[in-house]
Design a protein around this motif. Structure first.
Motif, mmCIF file in Angstrom:
data_model
loop_
_atom_site.group_PDB
_atom_site.id
_atom_site.type_symbol
_atom_site.label_atom_id
_atom_site.label_comp_id
_atom_site.label_asym_id
_atom_site.label_seq_id
_atom_site.Cartn_x
_atom_site.Cartn_y
_atom_site.Cartn_z
ATOM 1 N N GLU A 59 1.936 1.937 -3.559
ATOM 2 C CA GLU A 59 0.840 2.503 -4.352
ATOM 3 C C GLU A 59 0.603 3.962 -3.975
ATOM 4 O O GLU A 59 0.359 4.812 -4.859
ATOM 5 C CB GLU A 59 -0.424 1.667 -4.111
ATOM 6 C CG GLU A 59 -1.539 1.905 -5.103
ATOM 7 C CD GLU A 59 -2.361 3.141 -4.763
ATOM 8 O OE1 GLU A 59 -2.926 3.765 -5.685
ATOM 9 O OE2 GLU A 59 -2.426 3.498 -3.570
ATOM 10 N N ALA A 60 0.703 4.288 -2.680
ATOM 11 C CA ALA A 60 0.481 5.674 -2.254
ATOM 12 C C ALA A 60 1.580 6.602 -2.763
ATOM 13 O O ALA A 60 1.330 7.758 -3.121
ATOM 14 C CB ALA A 60 0.397 5.723 -0.726
ATOM 15 N N ARG A 61 2.832 6.123 -2.777
ATOM 16 C CA ARG A 61 3.940 6.955 -3.262
ATOM 17 C C ARG A 61 3.779 7.313 -4.736
ATOM 18 O O ARG A 61 4.277 8.347 -5.198
ATOM 19 C CB ARG A 61 5.254 6.218 -3.057
ATOM 20 C CG ARG A 61 5.749 6.245 -1.618
ATOM 21 C CD ARG A 61 6.979 5.376 -1.450
ATOM 22 N NE ARG A 61 7.558 5.507 -0.111
ATOM 23 C CZ ARG A 61 8.515 4.743 0.372
ATOM 24 N NH1 ARG A 61 9.013 3.752 -0.399
ATOM 25 N NH2 ARG A 61 8.991 4.925 1.585
ATOM 26 N N ARG A 94 1.220 8.323 -6.176
ATOM 27 C CA ARG A 94 0.269 9.414 -6.409
ATOM 28 C C ARG A 94 0.467 10.601 -5.471
ATOM 29 O O ARG A 94 -0.456 11.386 -5.253
ATOM 30 C CB ARG A 94 -1.168 8.910 -6.310
ATOM 31 C CG ARG A 94 -1.460 7.899 -5.307
ATOM 32 C CD ARG A 94 -2.824 7.291 -5.405
ATOM 33 N NE ARG A 94 -3.068 6.390 -4.296
ATOM 34 C CZ ARG A 94 -3.605 6.762 -3.145
ATOM 35 N NH1 ARG A 94 -3.980 8.007 -2.975
ATOM 36 N NH2 ARG A 94 -3.771 5.885 -2.182
ATOM 37 N N THR A 95 1.661 10.718 -4.893
ATOM 38 C CA THR A 95 1.945 11.873 -4.047
ATOM 39 C C THR A 95 3.435 12.186 -4.069
ATOM 40 O O THR A 95 4.275 11.311 -4.378
ATOM 41 C CB THR A 95 1.505 11.615 -2.602
ATOM 42 O OG1 THR A 95 1.702 12.804 -1.839
ATOM 43 C CG2 THR A 95 2.297 10.477 -1.967
ATOM 44 N N GLU A 114 0.825 -1.206 0.000
ATOM 45 C CA GLU A 114 0.000 0.000 0.000
ATOM 46 C C GLU A 114 0.862 1.260 0.000
ATOM 47 O O GLU A 114 0.475 2.278 -0.596
ATOM 48 C CB GLU A 114 -0.928 -0.016 1.221
ATOM 49 C CG GLU A 114 -1.978 -1.112 1.192
ATOM 50 C CD GLU A 114 -2.910 -0.988 0.013
ATOM 51 O OE1 GLU A 114 -3.175 0.153 -0.437
ATOM 52 O OE2 GLU A 114 -3.377 -2.033 -0.479
ATOM 53 N N LEU A 119 -2.697 11.269 3.613
ATOM 54 C CA LEU A 119 -2.315 12.036 2.429
ATOM 55 C C LEU A 119 -3.123 13.314 2.293
ATOM 56 O O LEU A 119 -2.601 14.344 1.825
ATOM 57 C CB LEU A 119 -2.489 11.171 1.174
ATOM 58 C CG LEU A 119 -1.483 10.036 0.962
ATOM 59 C CD1 LEU A 119 -1.893 9.173 -0.216
ATOM 60 C CD2 LEU A 119 -0.077 10.598 0.754
ATOM 61 N N LEU A 132 -3.789 5.521 4.986
ATOM 62 C CA LEU A 132 -2.839 6.288 4.178
ATOM 63 C C LEU A 132 -3.541 7.393 3.393
ATOM 64 O O LEU A 132 -3.028 8.517 3.291
ATOM 65 C CB LEU A 132 -2.103 5.349 3.220
ATOM 66 C CG LEU A 132 -0.999 4.474 3.839
ATOM 67 C CD1 LEU A 132 -0.487 3.473 2.820
ATOM 68 C CD2 LEU A 132 0.142 5.334 4.364
ATOM 69 N N ASP A 133 -4.712 7.119 2.822
ATOM 70 C CA ASP A 133 -5.465 8.147 2.095
ATOM 71 C C ASP A 133 -5.827 9.296 3.017
ATOM 72 O O ASP A 133 -5.738 10.482 2.632
ATOM 73 C CB ASP A 133 -6.727 7.551 1.484
ATOM 74 C CG ASP A 133 -6.419 6.640 0.306
ATOM 75 O OD1 ASP A 133 -5.289 6.708 -0.215
ATOM 76 O OD2 ASP A 133 -7.309 5.843 -0.072
ATOM 77 N N ARG A 158 -4.951 1.132 3.405
ATOM 78 C CA ARG A 158 -5.150 2.078 2.300
ATOM 79 C C ARG A 158 -5.929 3.299 2.760
ATOM 80 O O ARG A 158 -5.568 4.441 2.452
ATOM 81 C CB ARG A 158 -5.883 1.374 1.159
ATOM 82 C CG ARG A 158 -6.013 2.221 -0.108
ATOM 83 C CD ARG A 158 -6.805 1.452 -1.169
ATOM 84 N NE ARG A 158 -6.327 0.082 -1.262
ATOM 85 C CZ ARG A 158 -7.128 -0.988 -1.212
ATOM 86 N NH1 ARG A 158 -8.444 -0.832 -1.067
ATOM 87 N NH2 ARG A 158 -6.620 -2.197 -1.312
#
Length: 458
Positions: A327-329, A331-332, A324, A365, A361-362, A358
């Protein structure tokens, strides 16, 4: 046939079943008591009759020992008593008036024990159908032994018991019928509150769950049943209110992106010459992405509300976190530090736990200023997952409220960044399904989302 009877009985009312059961119990009890009474009375009367015959035989034996007996034995208070004195050769030496001149009637040997045993003798020279209780007592001298027989008829006892049996055979059914009627009335009165509760329950509809049943004043089974029904109605009412509120909030959340899409497309349709498609398409894609996230969250909440069984199996939570984070990295540009993530193996639903990571983390973010720190460590039988950001933080008074559905502390900002207010609600529902806990701590600055998961079976 038996199946038909069972089916017929199963369709009968509770009142009839209770009354029939009570009637059977009463009939069995009274019939058993009547039989025991007749048996006990017969045994007691026969025993008294045997004792009387024995006492008379002992008196006659004493007279024989003293040579005071004559050919005719004197009568006693029992006029029907039959007495015979027989020598060792079976010759009758003396007898009562009703057996005088008759040959030997009683042939059983004398009982020479301490307490002679009585015998039942059928018939006599005078009464062939009569029943007697007879005893034989040894008497006389060693050179001239004799046996004294005394018999008393059981006719009076048999007649009295026959009358008692006839009376009980008539009285017991009458008493059972009377008691059954009383039980029928009392059962109807006892079940009256049940009928009242049934009628009140029938009037409650799905659109009006605020009504409650009347609780009987007695703290008995019916009172507890009514209280339990009211508690159930209360839970159903609260669930229905939450469902209606959820549907209204979902409709409101869906209306916003749909209205935006519809308005922009309508403008583009009516004014194609002035539409800047290069700038319009990215905006439409953002709205559809926002709508897609919202629908996905709503579907996830619906599944959690249905309480499906978790597909539990051994899961490496650290691998889920790494996946996860990658995946987060993508989009940021924020820094996501995962150096504090250690190995943690537990039993749970892999997809659901991935959704928890997820969503955390969202959420981080959307609020972090420059960085996000994520850690995972196993302590004894508990795995501790922490997602911390350096954002503005959450006031202590709102730390429980943010786990509610469609909750936004900064409504305008989260709408613009795509937040639906459902992410933390999904986290709370998933961790609750795993029988674990989650809470919020200060990060100074920012917020620490803490999830505690057992490393054993959930």
């Amino acid at each position: 046939m038996a199946a038909a009877v069972r089916t017929w009985w199963a369709r009968r009312s509770l009142r009839l079943k209770l009354t029939a059961a009570a009637a059977l119990v009463m009939a069995a009890g009274l019939a058993g008591a009547a039989v025991l009474l007749v048996v006990w009375l017969h045994t007691s009367l026969i025993h008294d009759l045997d004792q009387t015959a024995l006492q008379r035989a002992q008196v006659v034996a004493a007279d024989e020992d003293n040579n005071r007996i004559s050919v005719e034995v004197p009568a006693t208070s029992h006029a029907d008593a039959a007495v015979q004195v027989v020598d060792r050769k079976g010759h009758v030496l003396a007898g009562s008036a009703n057996l005088l001149g008759l040959p030997r009637v009683f042939t059983f040997p004398a009982d020479r024990s301490g307490i002679p045993r009585a015998h039942t003798v059928q018939g006599s020279p005078e009464h062939e159908d009569a029943t007697w209780r007879a005893v034989g007592v040894p008497a006389g001298t060693a050179d001239n032994p004799v046996t004294v027989y005394v018999a008393l008829p059981t006719e009076s006892i048999d007649h009295g018991l026959s009358e008692l049996t006839a009376g009980l055979a008539t009285g017991v059914p009458a008493v059972v019928a009377l008691l059954t009627g009383i039980v029928w009335l009392l059962t109807g009165r006892a079940l009256r509150p049940v009928d009242a509760m049934r009628a009140q329950t029938a009037e409650i509809t799905g659109t009006d769950l605020s009504r409650r049943l009347d609780v009987p004043p007695a703290n008995d089974a019916l009172g507890r049943l009514a209280t339990t029904f009211n508690d159930l109605l209360g839970r159903l009412d609260a669930a229905a209110r939450r469902q209606r509120r959820f549907v209204a909030d979902a409709a409101h959340e869906l209306r916003s992106p749909l209205s935006t899409l519809h308005t922009r497309l309508e403008v583009a349709h009516h004014h194609p010459e002035s539409t800047r498609w290069k700038t319009l398409v990215p905006d439409l894609l953002r709205e559809t992405e926002r709508l897609n996230h919202l629908v996905d969250d709503l579907v996830q909440l619906a599944r959690l509300d249905a309480r499906p069984r978790l597909r539990t199996r051994p899961v490496d939570l650290d691998e889920i976190v790494f996946a996860e984070v990658r995946e987060a990295r993508s989009r940021t540009r924020l820094v996501i530090d995962q150096h504090a993530v250690g190995a943690a193996r537990l039993t749970g639903d892999e997809d659901a736990l991935a959704r928890v990571v997820r969503n955390l983390l969202d959420n981080a973010l959307r609020h972090a200023a420059t960085r996000i720190d994520i850690s995972l460590r196993a302590l004894h039988d508990t795995a501790c997952l922490v997602v911390a950001d350096d954002g503005p933080g959450i006031p202590e008074a709102d730390r429980e409220r943010v786990f509610g559905r469609f909750t936004r502390l900064d409504d305008a900002r989260t709408r613009d960044t795509g937040g639906s207010g459902l992410g933390l609600a999904i986290v709370r529902d998933i961790v609750t399904a795993h029988h674990v806990s989650t809470h919020i701590e200060d990060s100074r600055p920012g917020t620490r989302m803490v999830v505690l998961l057992p490393t054993g079976e959930p």
